[in-house]
Design a protein around this motif. Structure first.
Motif, PDB file in Angstrom:
ATOM      1  N   ARG A 127       0.998  -1.502   0.420  1.00 52.79           N
ATOM      2  CA  ARG A 127       0.397  -0.282   0.116  1.00 52.79           C
ATOM      3  C   ARG A 127       0.521   1.797  -0.220  1.00 52.79           C
ATOM      4  NH1 ARG A 127      -2.882   2.186   4.723  1.00 52.79           N
ATOM      5  NH2 ARG A 127      -0.906   2.863   5.632  1.00 52.79           N
ATOM      6  N   TYR A 130       2.257   1.450  -3.791  1.00 56.54           N
ATOM      7  CA  TYR A 130       1.008   2.291  -4.364  1.00 56.54           C
ATOM      8  C   TYR A 130       1.103   3.616  -3.771  1.00 56.54           C
ATOM      9  CZ  TYR A 130      -3.966   2.875  -5.881  1.00 56.54           C
ATOM     10  OH  TYR A 130      -4.831   3.663  -6.907  1.00 56.54           O
ATOM     11  N   GLU A 131       0.861   4.245  -2.664  1.00 52.36           N
ATOM     12  CA  GLU A 131       0.973   5.529  -2.866  1.00 52.36           C
ATOM     13  C   GLU A 131       2.077   6.241  -2.526  1.00 52.36           C
ATOM     14  OE1 GLU A 131      -2.326   4.378   1.010  1.00 52.36           O
ATOM     15  OE2 GLU A 131      -0.292   5.415   1.291  1.00 52.36           O
ATOM     16  N   ASN A 136      -0.288   7.868  -6.572  1.00 55.10           N
ATOM     17  CA  ASN A 136      -1.319   7.628  -5.731  1.00 55.10           C
ATOM     18  C   ASN A 136      -1.333   8.012  -4.495  1.00 55.10           C
ATOM     19  OD1 ASN A 136      -2.224   6.180  -8.800  1.00 55.10           O
ATOM     20  ND2 ASN A 136      -0.846   4.217  -7.615  1.00 55.10           N
ATOM     21  N   ILE A 160      -5.400  -5.274  -2.480  1.00 50.53           N
ATOM     22  CA  ILE A 160      -3.786  -3.864  -3.095  1.00 50.53           C
ATOM     23  C   ILE A 160      -3.196  -4.179  -3.762  1.00 50.53           C
ATOM     24  CG2 ILE A 160      -2.369  -4.549  -1.524  1.00 50.53           C
ATOM     25  CD1 ILE A 160      -2.387  -1.163  -2.454  1.00 50.53           C
ATOM     26  N   LYS A 163      -5.972  -3.193  -7.146  1.00 48.85           N
ATOM     27  CA  LYS A 163      -5.233  -1.958  -7.409  1.00 48.85           C
ATOM     28  C   LYS A 163      -4.308  -1.920  -7.368  1.00 48.85           C
ATOM     29  CE  LYS A 163      -8.130   0.764  -4.846  1.00 48.85           C
ATOM     30  NZ  LYS A 163      -8.938   1.937  -6.021  1.00 48.85           N
ATOM     31  N   ILE A 164      -3.194  -1.902  -7.646  1.00 53.44           N
ATOM     32  CA  ILE A 164      -1.597  -1.675  -7.770  1.00 53.44           C
ATOM     33  C   ILE A 164      -1.840  -2.388 -10.046  1.00 53.44           C
ATOM     34  CG2 ILE A 164       1.109  -2.338  -8.326  1.00 53.44           C
ATOM     35  CD1 ILE A 164       0.558  -2.723  -5.429  1.00 53.44           C
ATOM     36  N   CYS A 167      -3.500   0.227 -11.931  1.00 57.44           N
ATOM     37  CA  CYS A 167      -2.839   1.991 -12.121  1.00 57.44           C
ATOM     38  C   CYS A 167      -2.351   1.186 -12.990  1.00 57.44           C
ATOM     39  CB  CYS A 167      -2.135   2.068 -10.210  1.00 57.44           C
ATOM     40  SG  CYS A 167      -1.517   3.512 -10.609  1.00 57.44           S
ATOM     41  N   ILE A 197       6.279  -3.158 -10.663  1.00 55.71           N
ATOM     42  CA  ILE A 197       6.096  -2.426 -10.121  1.00 55.71           C
ATOM     43  C   ILE A 197       7.092  -1.233 -10.671  1.00 55.71           C
ATOM     44  CG2 ILE A 197       6.014  -0.704  -8.355  1.00 55.71           C
ATOM     45  CD1 ILE A 197       4.379  -3.197  -6.650  1.00 55.71           C
TER      46      ILE A 197
END
Length: 372
Positions: A127, A130-131, A136, A160, A163-164, A167, A197
């Motif tokens: 997470r 991700y942020e 994000n 998560i 979510k990734i 994205c 990533i």
């Protein structure tokens, strides 16, 4: 390949291959750019030839991660890392590069990464990635932070990862299975996710780390069929396939620089594979260059994908370049309809008999269908 030409490739900013710190130190120490290019190319050739050899000769004994979280659903396919690869300095360096990258970006959050098998399973580190790393907006995990229940940790992780993945606009029909393996501490799937990533961050001007182009590892691909586990052992590049049109790859180096016996071995294994399907229907080949007619590609794809292609759909004995090109274009359409990515080579290159273009497609078919 001439030395001067190789040096020009390295010195051109547009064609510069990203180097890891270990590779950079090797270059400075040896003051030999050409030796580095050869080491990268040879690594990719080794992946290709070892994969062919291991799949041709059969499977070795292989031990799985003994995690209680690993289970198989009917028809599910999983890929696991050979534990012996954990002793490879190249893989250890890759892990260090990724961990240092994440540490450097999450310093203010006081994140401590100690074990790649367990650090990501509750979703909290992902997470933050991700942020803070991917840039994000902050989000809340569905079960909150610092949860101890395994089921809640798993729910957070699945949330998560999805979510990734969204994205990154990455479509993956095996995402659920791969996430389950991340939760189980399976290193291969964790590393592949972190590499994706990092590549996303690189493409989108976010903080990223420069990784080597190729790193071979042994994996075990397992599928459950009728309550039994089928498996095959492969050699793969864990960094993925970054081939771009116009860029050199293992097949370029294989044909232009590899020892003749290695080229012969690759051609013989692939010829044996295709003839096992083509001989019974009267399309046996003496050389792989015969695939330039496109007709043999059509026949082979039909055999592999188990459907009949009407003879009128392609020209069985093409006599002109235009007829060969039409056959090859039809074969590429069949490949794409069967779920293959569009080949990087143009149909015209295959129709002209370019052996590197032909090998790329046949090798892809070999890897997919050899153990089916």
């Amino acid at each position: 390949m001439a030395l001067n030409k190789s040096l020009d490739v390295v010195q051109s900013e547009e064609n510069l291959t990203p180097l890891s710190p270990r590779m950079m130190n090797t270059l400075r120490k040896n003051n030999n750019v050409f030796s580095f290019i050869r080491s990268q190319a040879e690594e990719e050739i080794d992946i290709l030839t070892e994969n062919l050899r291991s799949m041709e000769l059969g499977q070795d004994k292989f031990e799985l991660n003994d995690s209680d979280e690993i289970s198989f659903e009917e028809g599910e396919i999983q890929e696991h890392l050979d534990p012996i690869c954990l002793h490879d300095p190249g893989l250890q360096e890759l892990i260090t590069l990724l961990v240092d990258w994440i540490h450097g970006q999450l310093t203010l959050d006081r994140v401590q990464l100690n074990n790649i098998e367990t650090d990501y399973r509750d979703g909290q580190v992902l997470r933050l990635i991700y942020e803070k790393v991917m840039g994000n907006d902050p989000i809340d995990l569905p079960c909150g932070d610092f949860v101890q229940s395994r089921e809640r940790q798993k729910r957070n992780l699945f949330f998560i990862v999805d979510k990734i993945n969204s994205c990154m606009k990455n479509i993956d029909d095996q995402l659920q299975s791969k996430t389950k393996l991340i939760f189980a501490g399976e290193i291969l799937n964790t590393l592949r996710f972190l590499i994706k990533i990092n590549n996303y961050c690189f493409r989108n001007d976010r903080p990223s780390v420069i990784l080597p182009r190729a790193l071979k590892v042994n994996i075990l691909k397992i599928k459950r069929v009728e309550k039994r586990l089928q498996h095959e052992k492969r050699v793969v590049n864990i960094l993925g396939n970054h081939f771009q049109p116009g860029a050199r790859d293992a097949f370029d180096t294989l044909i232009e620089n590899a020892p003749p016996q290695k080229v012969t071995m690759v051609k013989n294994v692939l010829k044996k594979f295709v003839n096992s399907y083509l001989t019974p229907i009267g399309f046996e080949v003496e050389t792989l260059e015969e695939f330039q007619d496109g007709a043999r590609f059509c026949a082979l794809i039909g055999c592999l994908q188990k459907f009949f292609i009407p003879f009128y759909a392609y020209i069985q004995k093409p006599e002109t370049f235009e007829e060969r090109l039409k056959n090859v274009e039809f074969a590429i359409t069949l490949l794409e309809d069967g779920g293959f990515a569009k080949p990087v080579n143009r149909a015209a290159e295959i129709a002209r008999g370019d052996i590197k273009s032909i090998l790329r497609i046949i090798y892809g078919l070999f890897v997919k269908y050899k153990t089916d």
